[in-house]
Each structure stands twice: as structure tokens, then as C-alpha cells.
Design a protein around this motif. Structure first.
Motif, PDB file in Angstrom:
ATOM      1  N   UNK A 132     -24.539  69.453  40.603  1.00 21.85           N
ATOM      2  CA  UNK A 132     -24.929  69.819  41.956  1.00 21.85           C
ATOM      3  C   UNK A 132     -23.805  70.270  42.849  1.00 21.85           C
ATOM      4  N   UNK A 133     -22.613  70.484  42.280  1.00 19.74           N
ATOM      5  CA  UNK A 133     -21.444  70.808  43.100  1.00 19.74           C
ATOM      6  C   UNK A 133     -21.090  72.288  43.112  1.00 19.74           C
ATOM      7  N   UNK A 134     -21.715  73.089  42.257  1.00 13.88           N
ATOM      8  CA  UNK A 134     -21.415  74.523  42.241  1.00 13.88           C
ATOM      9  C   UNK A 134     -22.720  75.314  42.313  1.00 13.88           C
ATOM     10  N   UNK A 135     -22.831  76.110  43.338  1.00 11.43           N
ATOM     11  CA  UNK A 135     -23.983  76.980  43.528  1.00 11.43           C
ATOM     12  C   UNK A 135     -23.523  78.423  43.339  1.00 11.43           C
ATOM     13  N   UNK A 136     -24.200  79.157  42.486  1.00 15.39           N
ATOM     14  CA  UNK A 136     -23.847  80.554  42.234  1.00 15.39           C
ATOM     15  C   UNK A 136     -24.994  81.442  42.690  1.00 15.39           C
ATOM     16  N   UNK A 137     -24.694  82.365  43.593  1.00 15.47           N
ATOM     17  CA  UNK A 137     -25.720  83.229  44.173  1.00 15.47           C
ATOM     18  C   UNK A 137     -25.376  84.686  43.899  1.00 15.47           C
ATOM     19  N   UNK A 138     -26.333  85.437  43.399  1.00 18.57           N
ATOM     20  CA  UNK A 138     -26.167  86.892  43.248  1.00 18.57           C
ATOM     21  C   UNK A 138     -26.887  87.575  44.400  1.00 18.57           C
ATOM     22  N   UNK A 139     -26.315  88.694  44.856  1.00 12.01           N
ATOM     23  CA  UNK A 139     -26.882  89.389  46.008  1.00 12.01           C
ATOM     24  C   UNK A 139     -27.198  90.838  45.671  1.00 12.01           C
ATOM     25  N   UNK A 140     -27.938  91.464  46.537  1.00 13.77           N
ATOM     26  CA  UNK A 140     -28.322  92.868  46.371  1.00 13.77           C
ATOM     27  C   UNK A 140     -27.080  93.751  46.363  1.00 13.77           C
ATOM     28  N   UNK A 141     -27.205  94.904  45.679  1.00 12.89           N
ATOM     29  CA  UNK A 141     -26.072  95.836  45.616  1.00 12.89           C
ATOM     30  C   UNK A 141     -26.326  97.095  46.431  1.00 12.89           C
ATOM     31  N   UNK A 142     -27.353  97.076  47.299  1.00 11.45           N
ATOM     32  CA  UNK A 142     -27.736  98.279  48.040  1.00 11.45           C
ATOM     33  C   UNK A 142     -27.709  98.081  49.550  1.00 11.45           C
ATOM     34  N   UNK A 143     -26.938  97.105  50.008  1.00 12.85           N
ATOM     35  CA  UNK A 143     -26.960  96.755  51.428  1.00 12.85           C
ATOM     36  C   UNK A 143     -25.698  97.256  52.121  1.00 12.85           C
ATOM     37  N   UNK A 159     -16.779  72.882  50.160  1.00 10.12           N
ATOM     38  CA  UNK A 159     -15.340  72.909  49.895  1.00 10.12           C
ATOM     39  C   UNK A 159     -14.800  74.303  50.109  1.00 10.12           C
ATOM     40  N   UNK A 160     -15.424  75.284  49.482  1.00 10.40           N
ATOM     41  CA  UNK A 160     -15.069  76.686  49.701  1.00 10.40           C
ATOM     42  C   UNK A 160     -16.107  77.591  49.058  1.00 10.40           C
ATOM     43  N   UNK A 161     -16.066  78.855  49.447  1.00  5.75           N
ATOM     44  CA  UNK A 161     -16.913  79.885  48.849  1.00  5.75           C
ATOM     45  C   UNK A 161     -15.987  80.939  48.261  1.00  5.75           C
ATOM     46  N   UNK A 162     -16.314  81.405  47.045  1.00  6.70           N
ATOM     47  CA  UNK A 162     -15.440  82.348  46.340  1.00  6.70           C
ATOM     48  C   UNK A 162     -16.272  83.526  45.821  1.00  6.70           C
ATOM     49  N   UNK A 163     -15.796  84.737  46.070  1.00  5.99           N
ATOM     50  CA  UNK A 163     -16.453  85.927  45.521  1.00  5.99           C
ATOM     51  C   UNK A 163     -16.002  86.108  44.071  1.00  5.99           C
ATOM     52  N   UNK A 164     -16.924  85.953  43.137  1.00 11.36           N
ATOM     53  CA  UNK A 164     -16.613  86.102  41.714  1.00 11.36           C
ATOM     54  C   UNK A 164     -16.481  87.572  41.356  1.00 11.36           C
ATOM     55  N   UNK A 165     -17.374  88.383  41.884  1.00 10.21           N
ATOM     56  CA  UNK A 165     -17.300  89.835  41.770  1.00 10.21           C
ATOM     57  C   UNK A 165     -17.960  90.402  43.018  1.00 10.21           C
ATOM     58  N   UNK A 166     -18.219  91.700  43.049  1.00 11.98           N
ATOM     59  CA  UNK A 166     -18.753  92.315  44.264  1.00 11.98           C
ATOM     60  C   UNK A 166     -20.095  91.746  44.695  1.00 11.98           C
ATOM     61  N   UNK A 167     -20.864  91.237  43.757  1.00 12.93           N
ATOM     62  CA  UNK A 167     -22.225  90.820  44.102  1.00 12.93           C
ATOM     63  C   UNK A 167     -22.564  89.406  43.607  1.00 12.93           C
ATOM     64  N   UNK A 168     -21.530  88.599  43.388  1.00 15.68           N
ATOM     65  CA  UNK A 168     -21.733  87.203  42.988  1.00 15.68           C
ATOM     66  C   UNK A 168     -20.786  86.311  43.780  1.00 15.68           C
TER      67      UNK A 168
END
Length: 553
Positions: free
Chosen positions: A111-122, A155-164
Motif C-alpha cells: 500500500x505504499x506505492x501508487x502508480x498512475x498512468x495518464x492521458x497522452x493527449x492533454x 513521501x514524494x511523487x516521481x515521474x517514471x516517464x512522460x505519462x506515468x
């Protein structure tokens, strides 16, 4: 993960009755005309009609002009539709979480790491693409102490790539999903100290102009990735509620939030809509006695009257909530007993019978409270059953509730002195003096922050009554860390009352919850506002703005 539908009914149109109350003030009407930038037709007193796809709304009492500007990190749009910015998730008309910028998310087994993918057209309104870097920047900035949203678990948020983007938590709070639906995303390249004065977002509307103290103008975003809004321009006028009603009567606004006292009036060409809400009004009771201790800011702690559980229980059961609603709220509200009665995590077993003055007096007598000098006020060990009740001086309905509570309490032998203060003044007194507060959120974290002993923070309103019950703490921890919604809801409910203890009246009677208020609006008869979102604390009238249109052109 979906949050269960809230048990709530969006009220139908209120039946309008005969005209009563003050007439439209000509000065208010003139001011509204000037603010709206329109011309009053000679002899008619009415504005030249704007285009049918333009909306003029008078706001102010709730969700009005933000002091810090239109910056979501500073609080703009919290629990409401931010309009200018997009969020990762948003809620539908049944309060379920649905995707906005996000397309998917996963949570690690601990429960300590949440990974979210986002749209690539915004794109942001300035044409720059919105990427995971902007999402990470927004949340990191909000968590560094400058934000209004509680992100202490991040703790922090990190961009893994452009849309993650990855969110790393220091506490496995399952309710973190609600934060992802509350914070509008800002552009890293354009964010600075003055961002709130000229915001750039990626939402359905772009910021055009802000005349402080008067109005703000938004225009539809032609590059919006979602549904195209019917209204191409929205002008929000910042007006006091009485002036807003006057402007509506004069035909100068299409929509206005109005006081409950106007709920049954009739205005030609307009309808009155009363929306049910989960926005509860309650009185905080400092549960510690006054011992001379102070917070690190030098504010007094404790109250010798409200620290007596007999006083708290007697007021809870002795007051008849419907009397408060009928009088102070003009019938525009519903009874409230725990602060979350209408929500999935509300405990029906914690609801009790109120309007029992004889039972209340019996509780007080058994606890040693007696009127020994015949002045109508009870005493115990030389202490009068008397305390001050504060309310924010700009909140009419809280003032009315406070006065009504004072009148009802006097029948029980308890004297409550009602005082209106600014929030700055209330901040210095709230640890030792009861306050009429408003709460109402689709995020149960509010319960955790209100009652969990370790959530106390002298710099804010988290557990300001300094409540400490280890059994309740255990339920709250189990609830906030459970990813099974049924298990979480069960523990939230047990924290209120488990048959032996809890924060509700049946247990420690920590607060006196009175009512959830209705939000009352007057609007053009041809204005169709679709199915309104659940109305939280502060209202969310524009929460479903993409559904709005006019039924006649």
C-alpha cells in the motif's frame, strides 16, 4: 477502486410560494449591473440579455472568491470542480470515482506505492503538453507544507516517464485515492507565487480575467480533451447573498446562491432549486479541562464545562434538531447526528433520539449539576454551566444555528453565550472554546483527522478538541489502511459506536452535530443543470457543468 455511491437524494425543485422577505435593493441591482459590465435597459431595470451560451452566476456565500486566487495547491477547487485545472480522477453523479487525466492505476501489496498512468493527449491552456512531470510537481509542491490539502502521507511523487507517475507514501492510507481526485494539476513551467492571479490549467475552461472583489471570467477551452461545454463563457460575480438575490430578481444574473430565508419566494421567469448536501454543521466540544496549559502558539487549552461528558450528552439529546432546521435554516436542511449519517461509512446504530429535555436534565442531575441559587443556570462545585459558543461572523446560517442552540440549551439550565468572530480570532480560541464548524467530504480521511489522537496539530483544526480514545484510534487506523471498502466502512462505523464506546453521542459525545444544510439557488427557468454532483462542504454547483444547457433558445 471505486467509492460506493453515497446514500443521498438530490432534492427536487423546491415548491415556490408567496413572496415574502426584503425587496430587491436598488443599490445592489446597480452594483450588479456595473460588475457584470452590462447596460441596464432604460425604464426596464433589466440587463441587455447575454448570448444563450453565456452564463452569469452570482456566488459568494459558498465557493466564492478565493483569497489566494485560483491555485488548487492553495485550496481552489478543493472538493469542488476547479474548472480551470484537471484532476487525475473525478466523481460522477453517484459519487463514484471515474478517470479524468488518469487512465489506470495500481497499488503495491504494502500500500505504499501508487502508480498512475495518464492521458497522452492533454495540453495546458498555453499549448504546452501536460506530462507526469507536472503531476509529480503538483503533488510534491502540495506536500511541502504550502498546500491546503492534507498530503502528510505522501513521501514524494516521481515521474517514471512522460505519462506515468509514482506516488510513494510513508503510511499505507487507502484513502489516498481521494487526494488524486481533489488536487488540480498545475504546469511546472508556469507555476510561481503569482500563479493564482493568472492560472493556467488543462480543464474545460480557461481563465480570462479577475477583477478582485467583483468578478472572474472563464471561457471554454477549445482544446479540451473531454466533452465540449454548452456554455462558452462563465462570469462569476462575487456578491453577498442578499445582493445576489436582488440581482436575480432584477434579471441581471442567470443563477445565484441565495440564503435559506428566500427558499420559498417566487420570481417571474426563475425557479428555485434546493440541493441536499453532506455539508454538516456541528459544535466542537473541548474534552479536556482547563489546567492552564497552552499550545505551542500560546493558545489556551481545555474547557471546564464542556469537558464534563454530562454536559455534552445532555445537549446532544436535549436539543431537538428539527426545531433548529425549521427555524434557523427555514426548513432547508436535514437532521444530523454523527457528522456522516448520509455516507457509506456512517453508523446507523450511533443515531439516537433527540428532543428529550427530561432525559437531558436527568443526566445533568445524576452528574451533580443543580440550580442552587435559582437563576436558571445549573452549577456544580461552584462552576456555572455556562460557556461561549463561537461562529464565523460572516456565516449567517451558523449564527442562526448558534442562537437557536443557545435558546434551547437555556431550557436545560445551560447558558451559552454566542459570539461571532473572524477566523483569525477563532484560531486562537478553538482549543478552549466550542465553535460552530462545517464539514462534509466524500473522503473519510476527515473522520480520521477529526478524532485520531495523533492527528492533533496546533497549526490547524485536526483533532482540535484533543480527543484521545485508544479503542477509537484502533478502529480509525484499521479503516484508513484497509483497501477493502466494506472492511474500511465497518471500522469507520465502529469508531463512532461499537456498542461500548465511540466518538458519537452514545460514546464520548465529542461533538454536537445538528444538521446538514441545503444549498439554495435561484436560476433561469430554462437553465438545465442536469444531475448535480453530491454537494460537499462549500458546495459544488459547477461540478457537472459539462451537463448544463438551456432548454429554450
Amino acid at each position: 477502486m471505486l467509492i460506493g455511491s453515497v446514500i443521498i437524494i438530490i432534492a427536487a425543485f423546491v415548491v415556490v410560494s408567496s413572496m415574502s422577505g426584503p425587496a430587491a435593493d436598488s443599490k445592489s441591482v446597480e452594483q450588479a449591473s456595473r460588475v457584470a459590465g452590462e447596460t441596464v435597459s432604460e425604464g426596464s431595470g433589466e440587463l441587455n440579455s447575454p448570448g444563450s451560451d453565456e452564463l452569469v452566476a452570482a456566488v459568494g456565500t459558498h465557493g466564492g472568491e478565493p483569497e489566494a486566487g485560483f491555485d488548487p495547491i492553495a485550496g481552489w477547487g478543493k472538493s469542488r470542480e476547479p474548472l480551470v485545472q484537471s484532476t487525475l480522477f473525478k466523481r460522477d453523479s453517484k459519487a463514484n470515482l471515474i478517470n479524468d487525466l488518469a487512465t489506470n492505476y495500481t497499488v503495491s501489496s504494502d500500500g505504499l506505492k501508487w502508480t498512475v498512468t495518464i492521458r497522452d493527449d492533454v495540453k495546458f491552456h498555453d499549448g504546452e503538453p501536460l506530462t507526469a512531470e507536472d503531476v509529480a510537481f503538483t503533488f510534491n509542491t502540495g506536500a511541502d507544507g504550502s498546500g491546503s490539502l492534507d498530503l502528510s502521507m505522501l513521501e514524494n511523487a516521481v515521474a517514471v516517464d512522460d505519462y506515468t507517475v509514482e506516488f510513494n507514501l510513508n503510511d499505507p492510507q487507502a484513502t489516498f485515492i481521494n487526494k488524486l481526485a481533489s488536487l488540480g494539476i498545475v504546469p511546472e513551467h508556469a507555476y510561481n507565487e503569482s500563479y493564482g492571479q493568472n492560472p493556467i490549467g488543462s480543464g474545460p475552461y480557461r481563465f480570462v480575467q479577475w477583477d478582485k472583489g467583483q468578478q472572474v471570467i472563464f471561457e471554454a477551452n477549445p482544446d479540451y480533451y473531454g466533452q465540449e461545454p454548452y456554455f462558452k463563457k462563465i462570469t462569476m460575480l462575487f456578491m453577498a447573498s442578499d445582493a445576489a438575490f436582488a440581482a436575480a430578481k432584477a434579471g441581471q444574473v442567470d443563477l445565484a446562491e441565495i440564503p435559506a430565508s428566500y427558499a420559498y419566494q417566487k420570481v417571474d421567469g426563475m425557479k428555485i432549486v434546493s440541493l441536499d448536501s453532506i455539508d454538516a454543521r456541528g459544535i466542537s466540544f473541548p474534552v479536556l479541562p482547563s489546567t492552564g496549559k497552552k499550545t505551542e502558539y500560546g493558545y489556551a487549552i481545555g474547557n471546564n464545562v464542556t469537558s464534563d461528558i454530562a454536559i455534552r450528552k445532555a445537549l446532544n439529546i436535549g436539543i431537538e434538531r428539527q426545531i433548529l432546521i425549521d427555524g434557523a435554516l427555514n426548513g432547508q436542511g436535514k437532521e444530523e447526528f454523527t457528522g456522516v449519517d448520509k455516507l457509506p461509512w456512517g453508523n446507523k446504530d450511533a443515531i439516537f433520539e433527540d428532543g428529550d429535555p427530561e432525559g437531558a436534565k436527568e443526566i445533568l442531575t445524576e452528574a451533580g449539576w443543580e440550580d442552587t441559587d435559582g437563576d436558571g443556570i445549573l452549577e456544580k462545585d461552584g462552576l456555572k454551566a455556562e460557556f461561549t459558543l463561537l461562529y464565523p461572523s460572516t456565516a449567517q446560517e451558523r449564527q442562526a444555528l448558534a442562537v437557536s442552540i443557545s435558546e434551547e440549551a437555556r431550557k436545560l439550565g445551560i447558558k451559552i453565550n454566542v459570539e461571532g468572530k473572524s477566523w483569525d480570532e477563532i484560531d486562537t480560541l478553538a482549543h478552549s472554546t466550542p465553535v460552530v464548524f462545517g464539514y462534509g467530504s466524500l473522503d473519510p480521511t476527515d473522520i480520521y483527522l477529526r478524532y485520531y489522537s495523533k492527528s492533533y496539530d496546533p497549526s490547524n483544526y485536526n483533532n482540535l478538541i484533543m480527543y484521545n480514545n485508544s479503542v477509537v484510534d484502533s478502529y480509525l487506523r484499521a479503516a484508513i489502511t484497509s483497501f477493502d471498502q466494506d472492511t474500511a466502512n465497518k471500522n469507520w462505523q465502529l469508531a463512532a459506536w461499537d456498542g461500548t464506546t465511540g466518538f458519537s453521542e452514545k460514546g464520548d459525545a465529542t461533538w454536537l452535530w445538528m444538521a446538514t444544510i441545503n444549498y439554495v439557488y435561484i436560476m433561469d427557468e430554462d437553465l438545465d443543470i442536469g444531475t448535480p454532483r453530491i454537494q460537499p462542504h462549500g458546495a459544488n454547483i459547477f461540478g457537472n457543468i459539462l451537463e448544463w444547457n438551456r432548454t429554450e433558445n
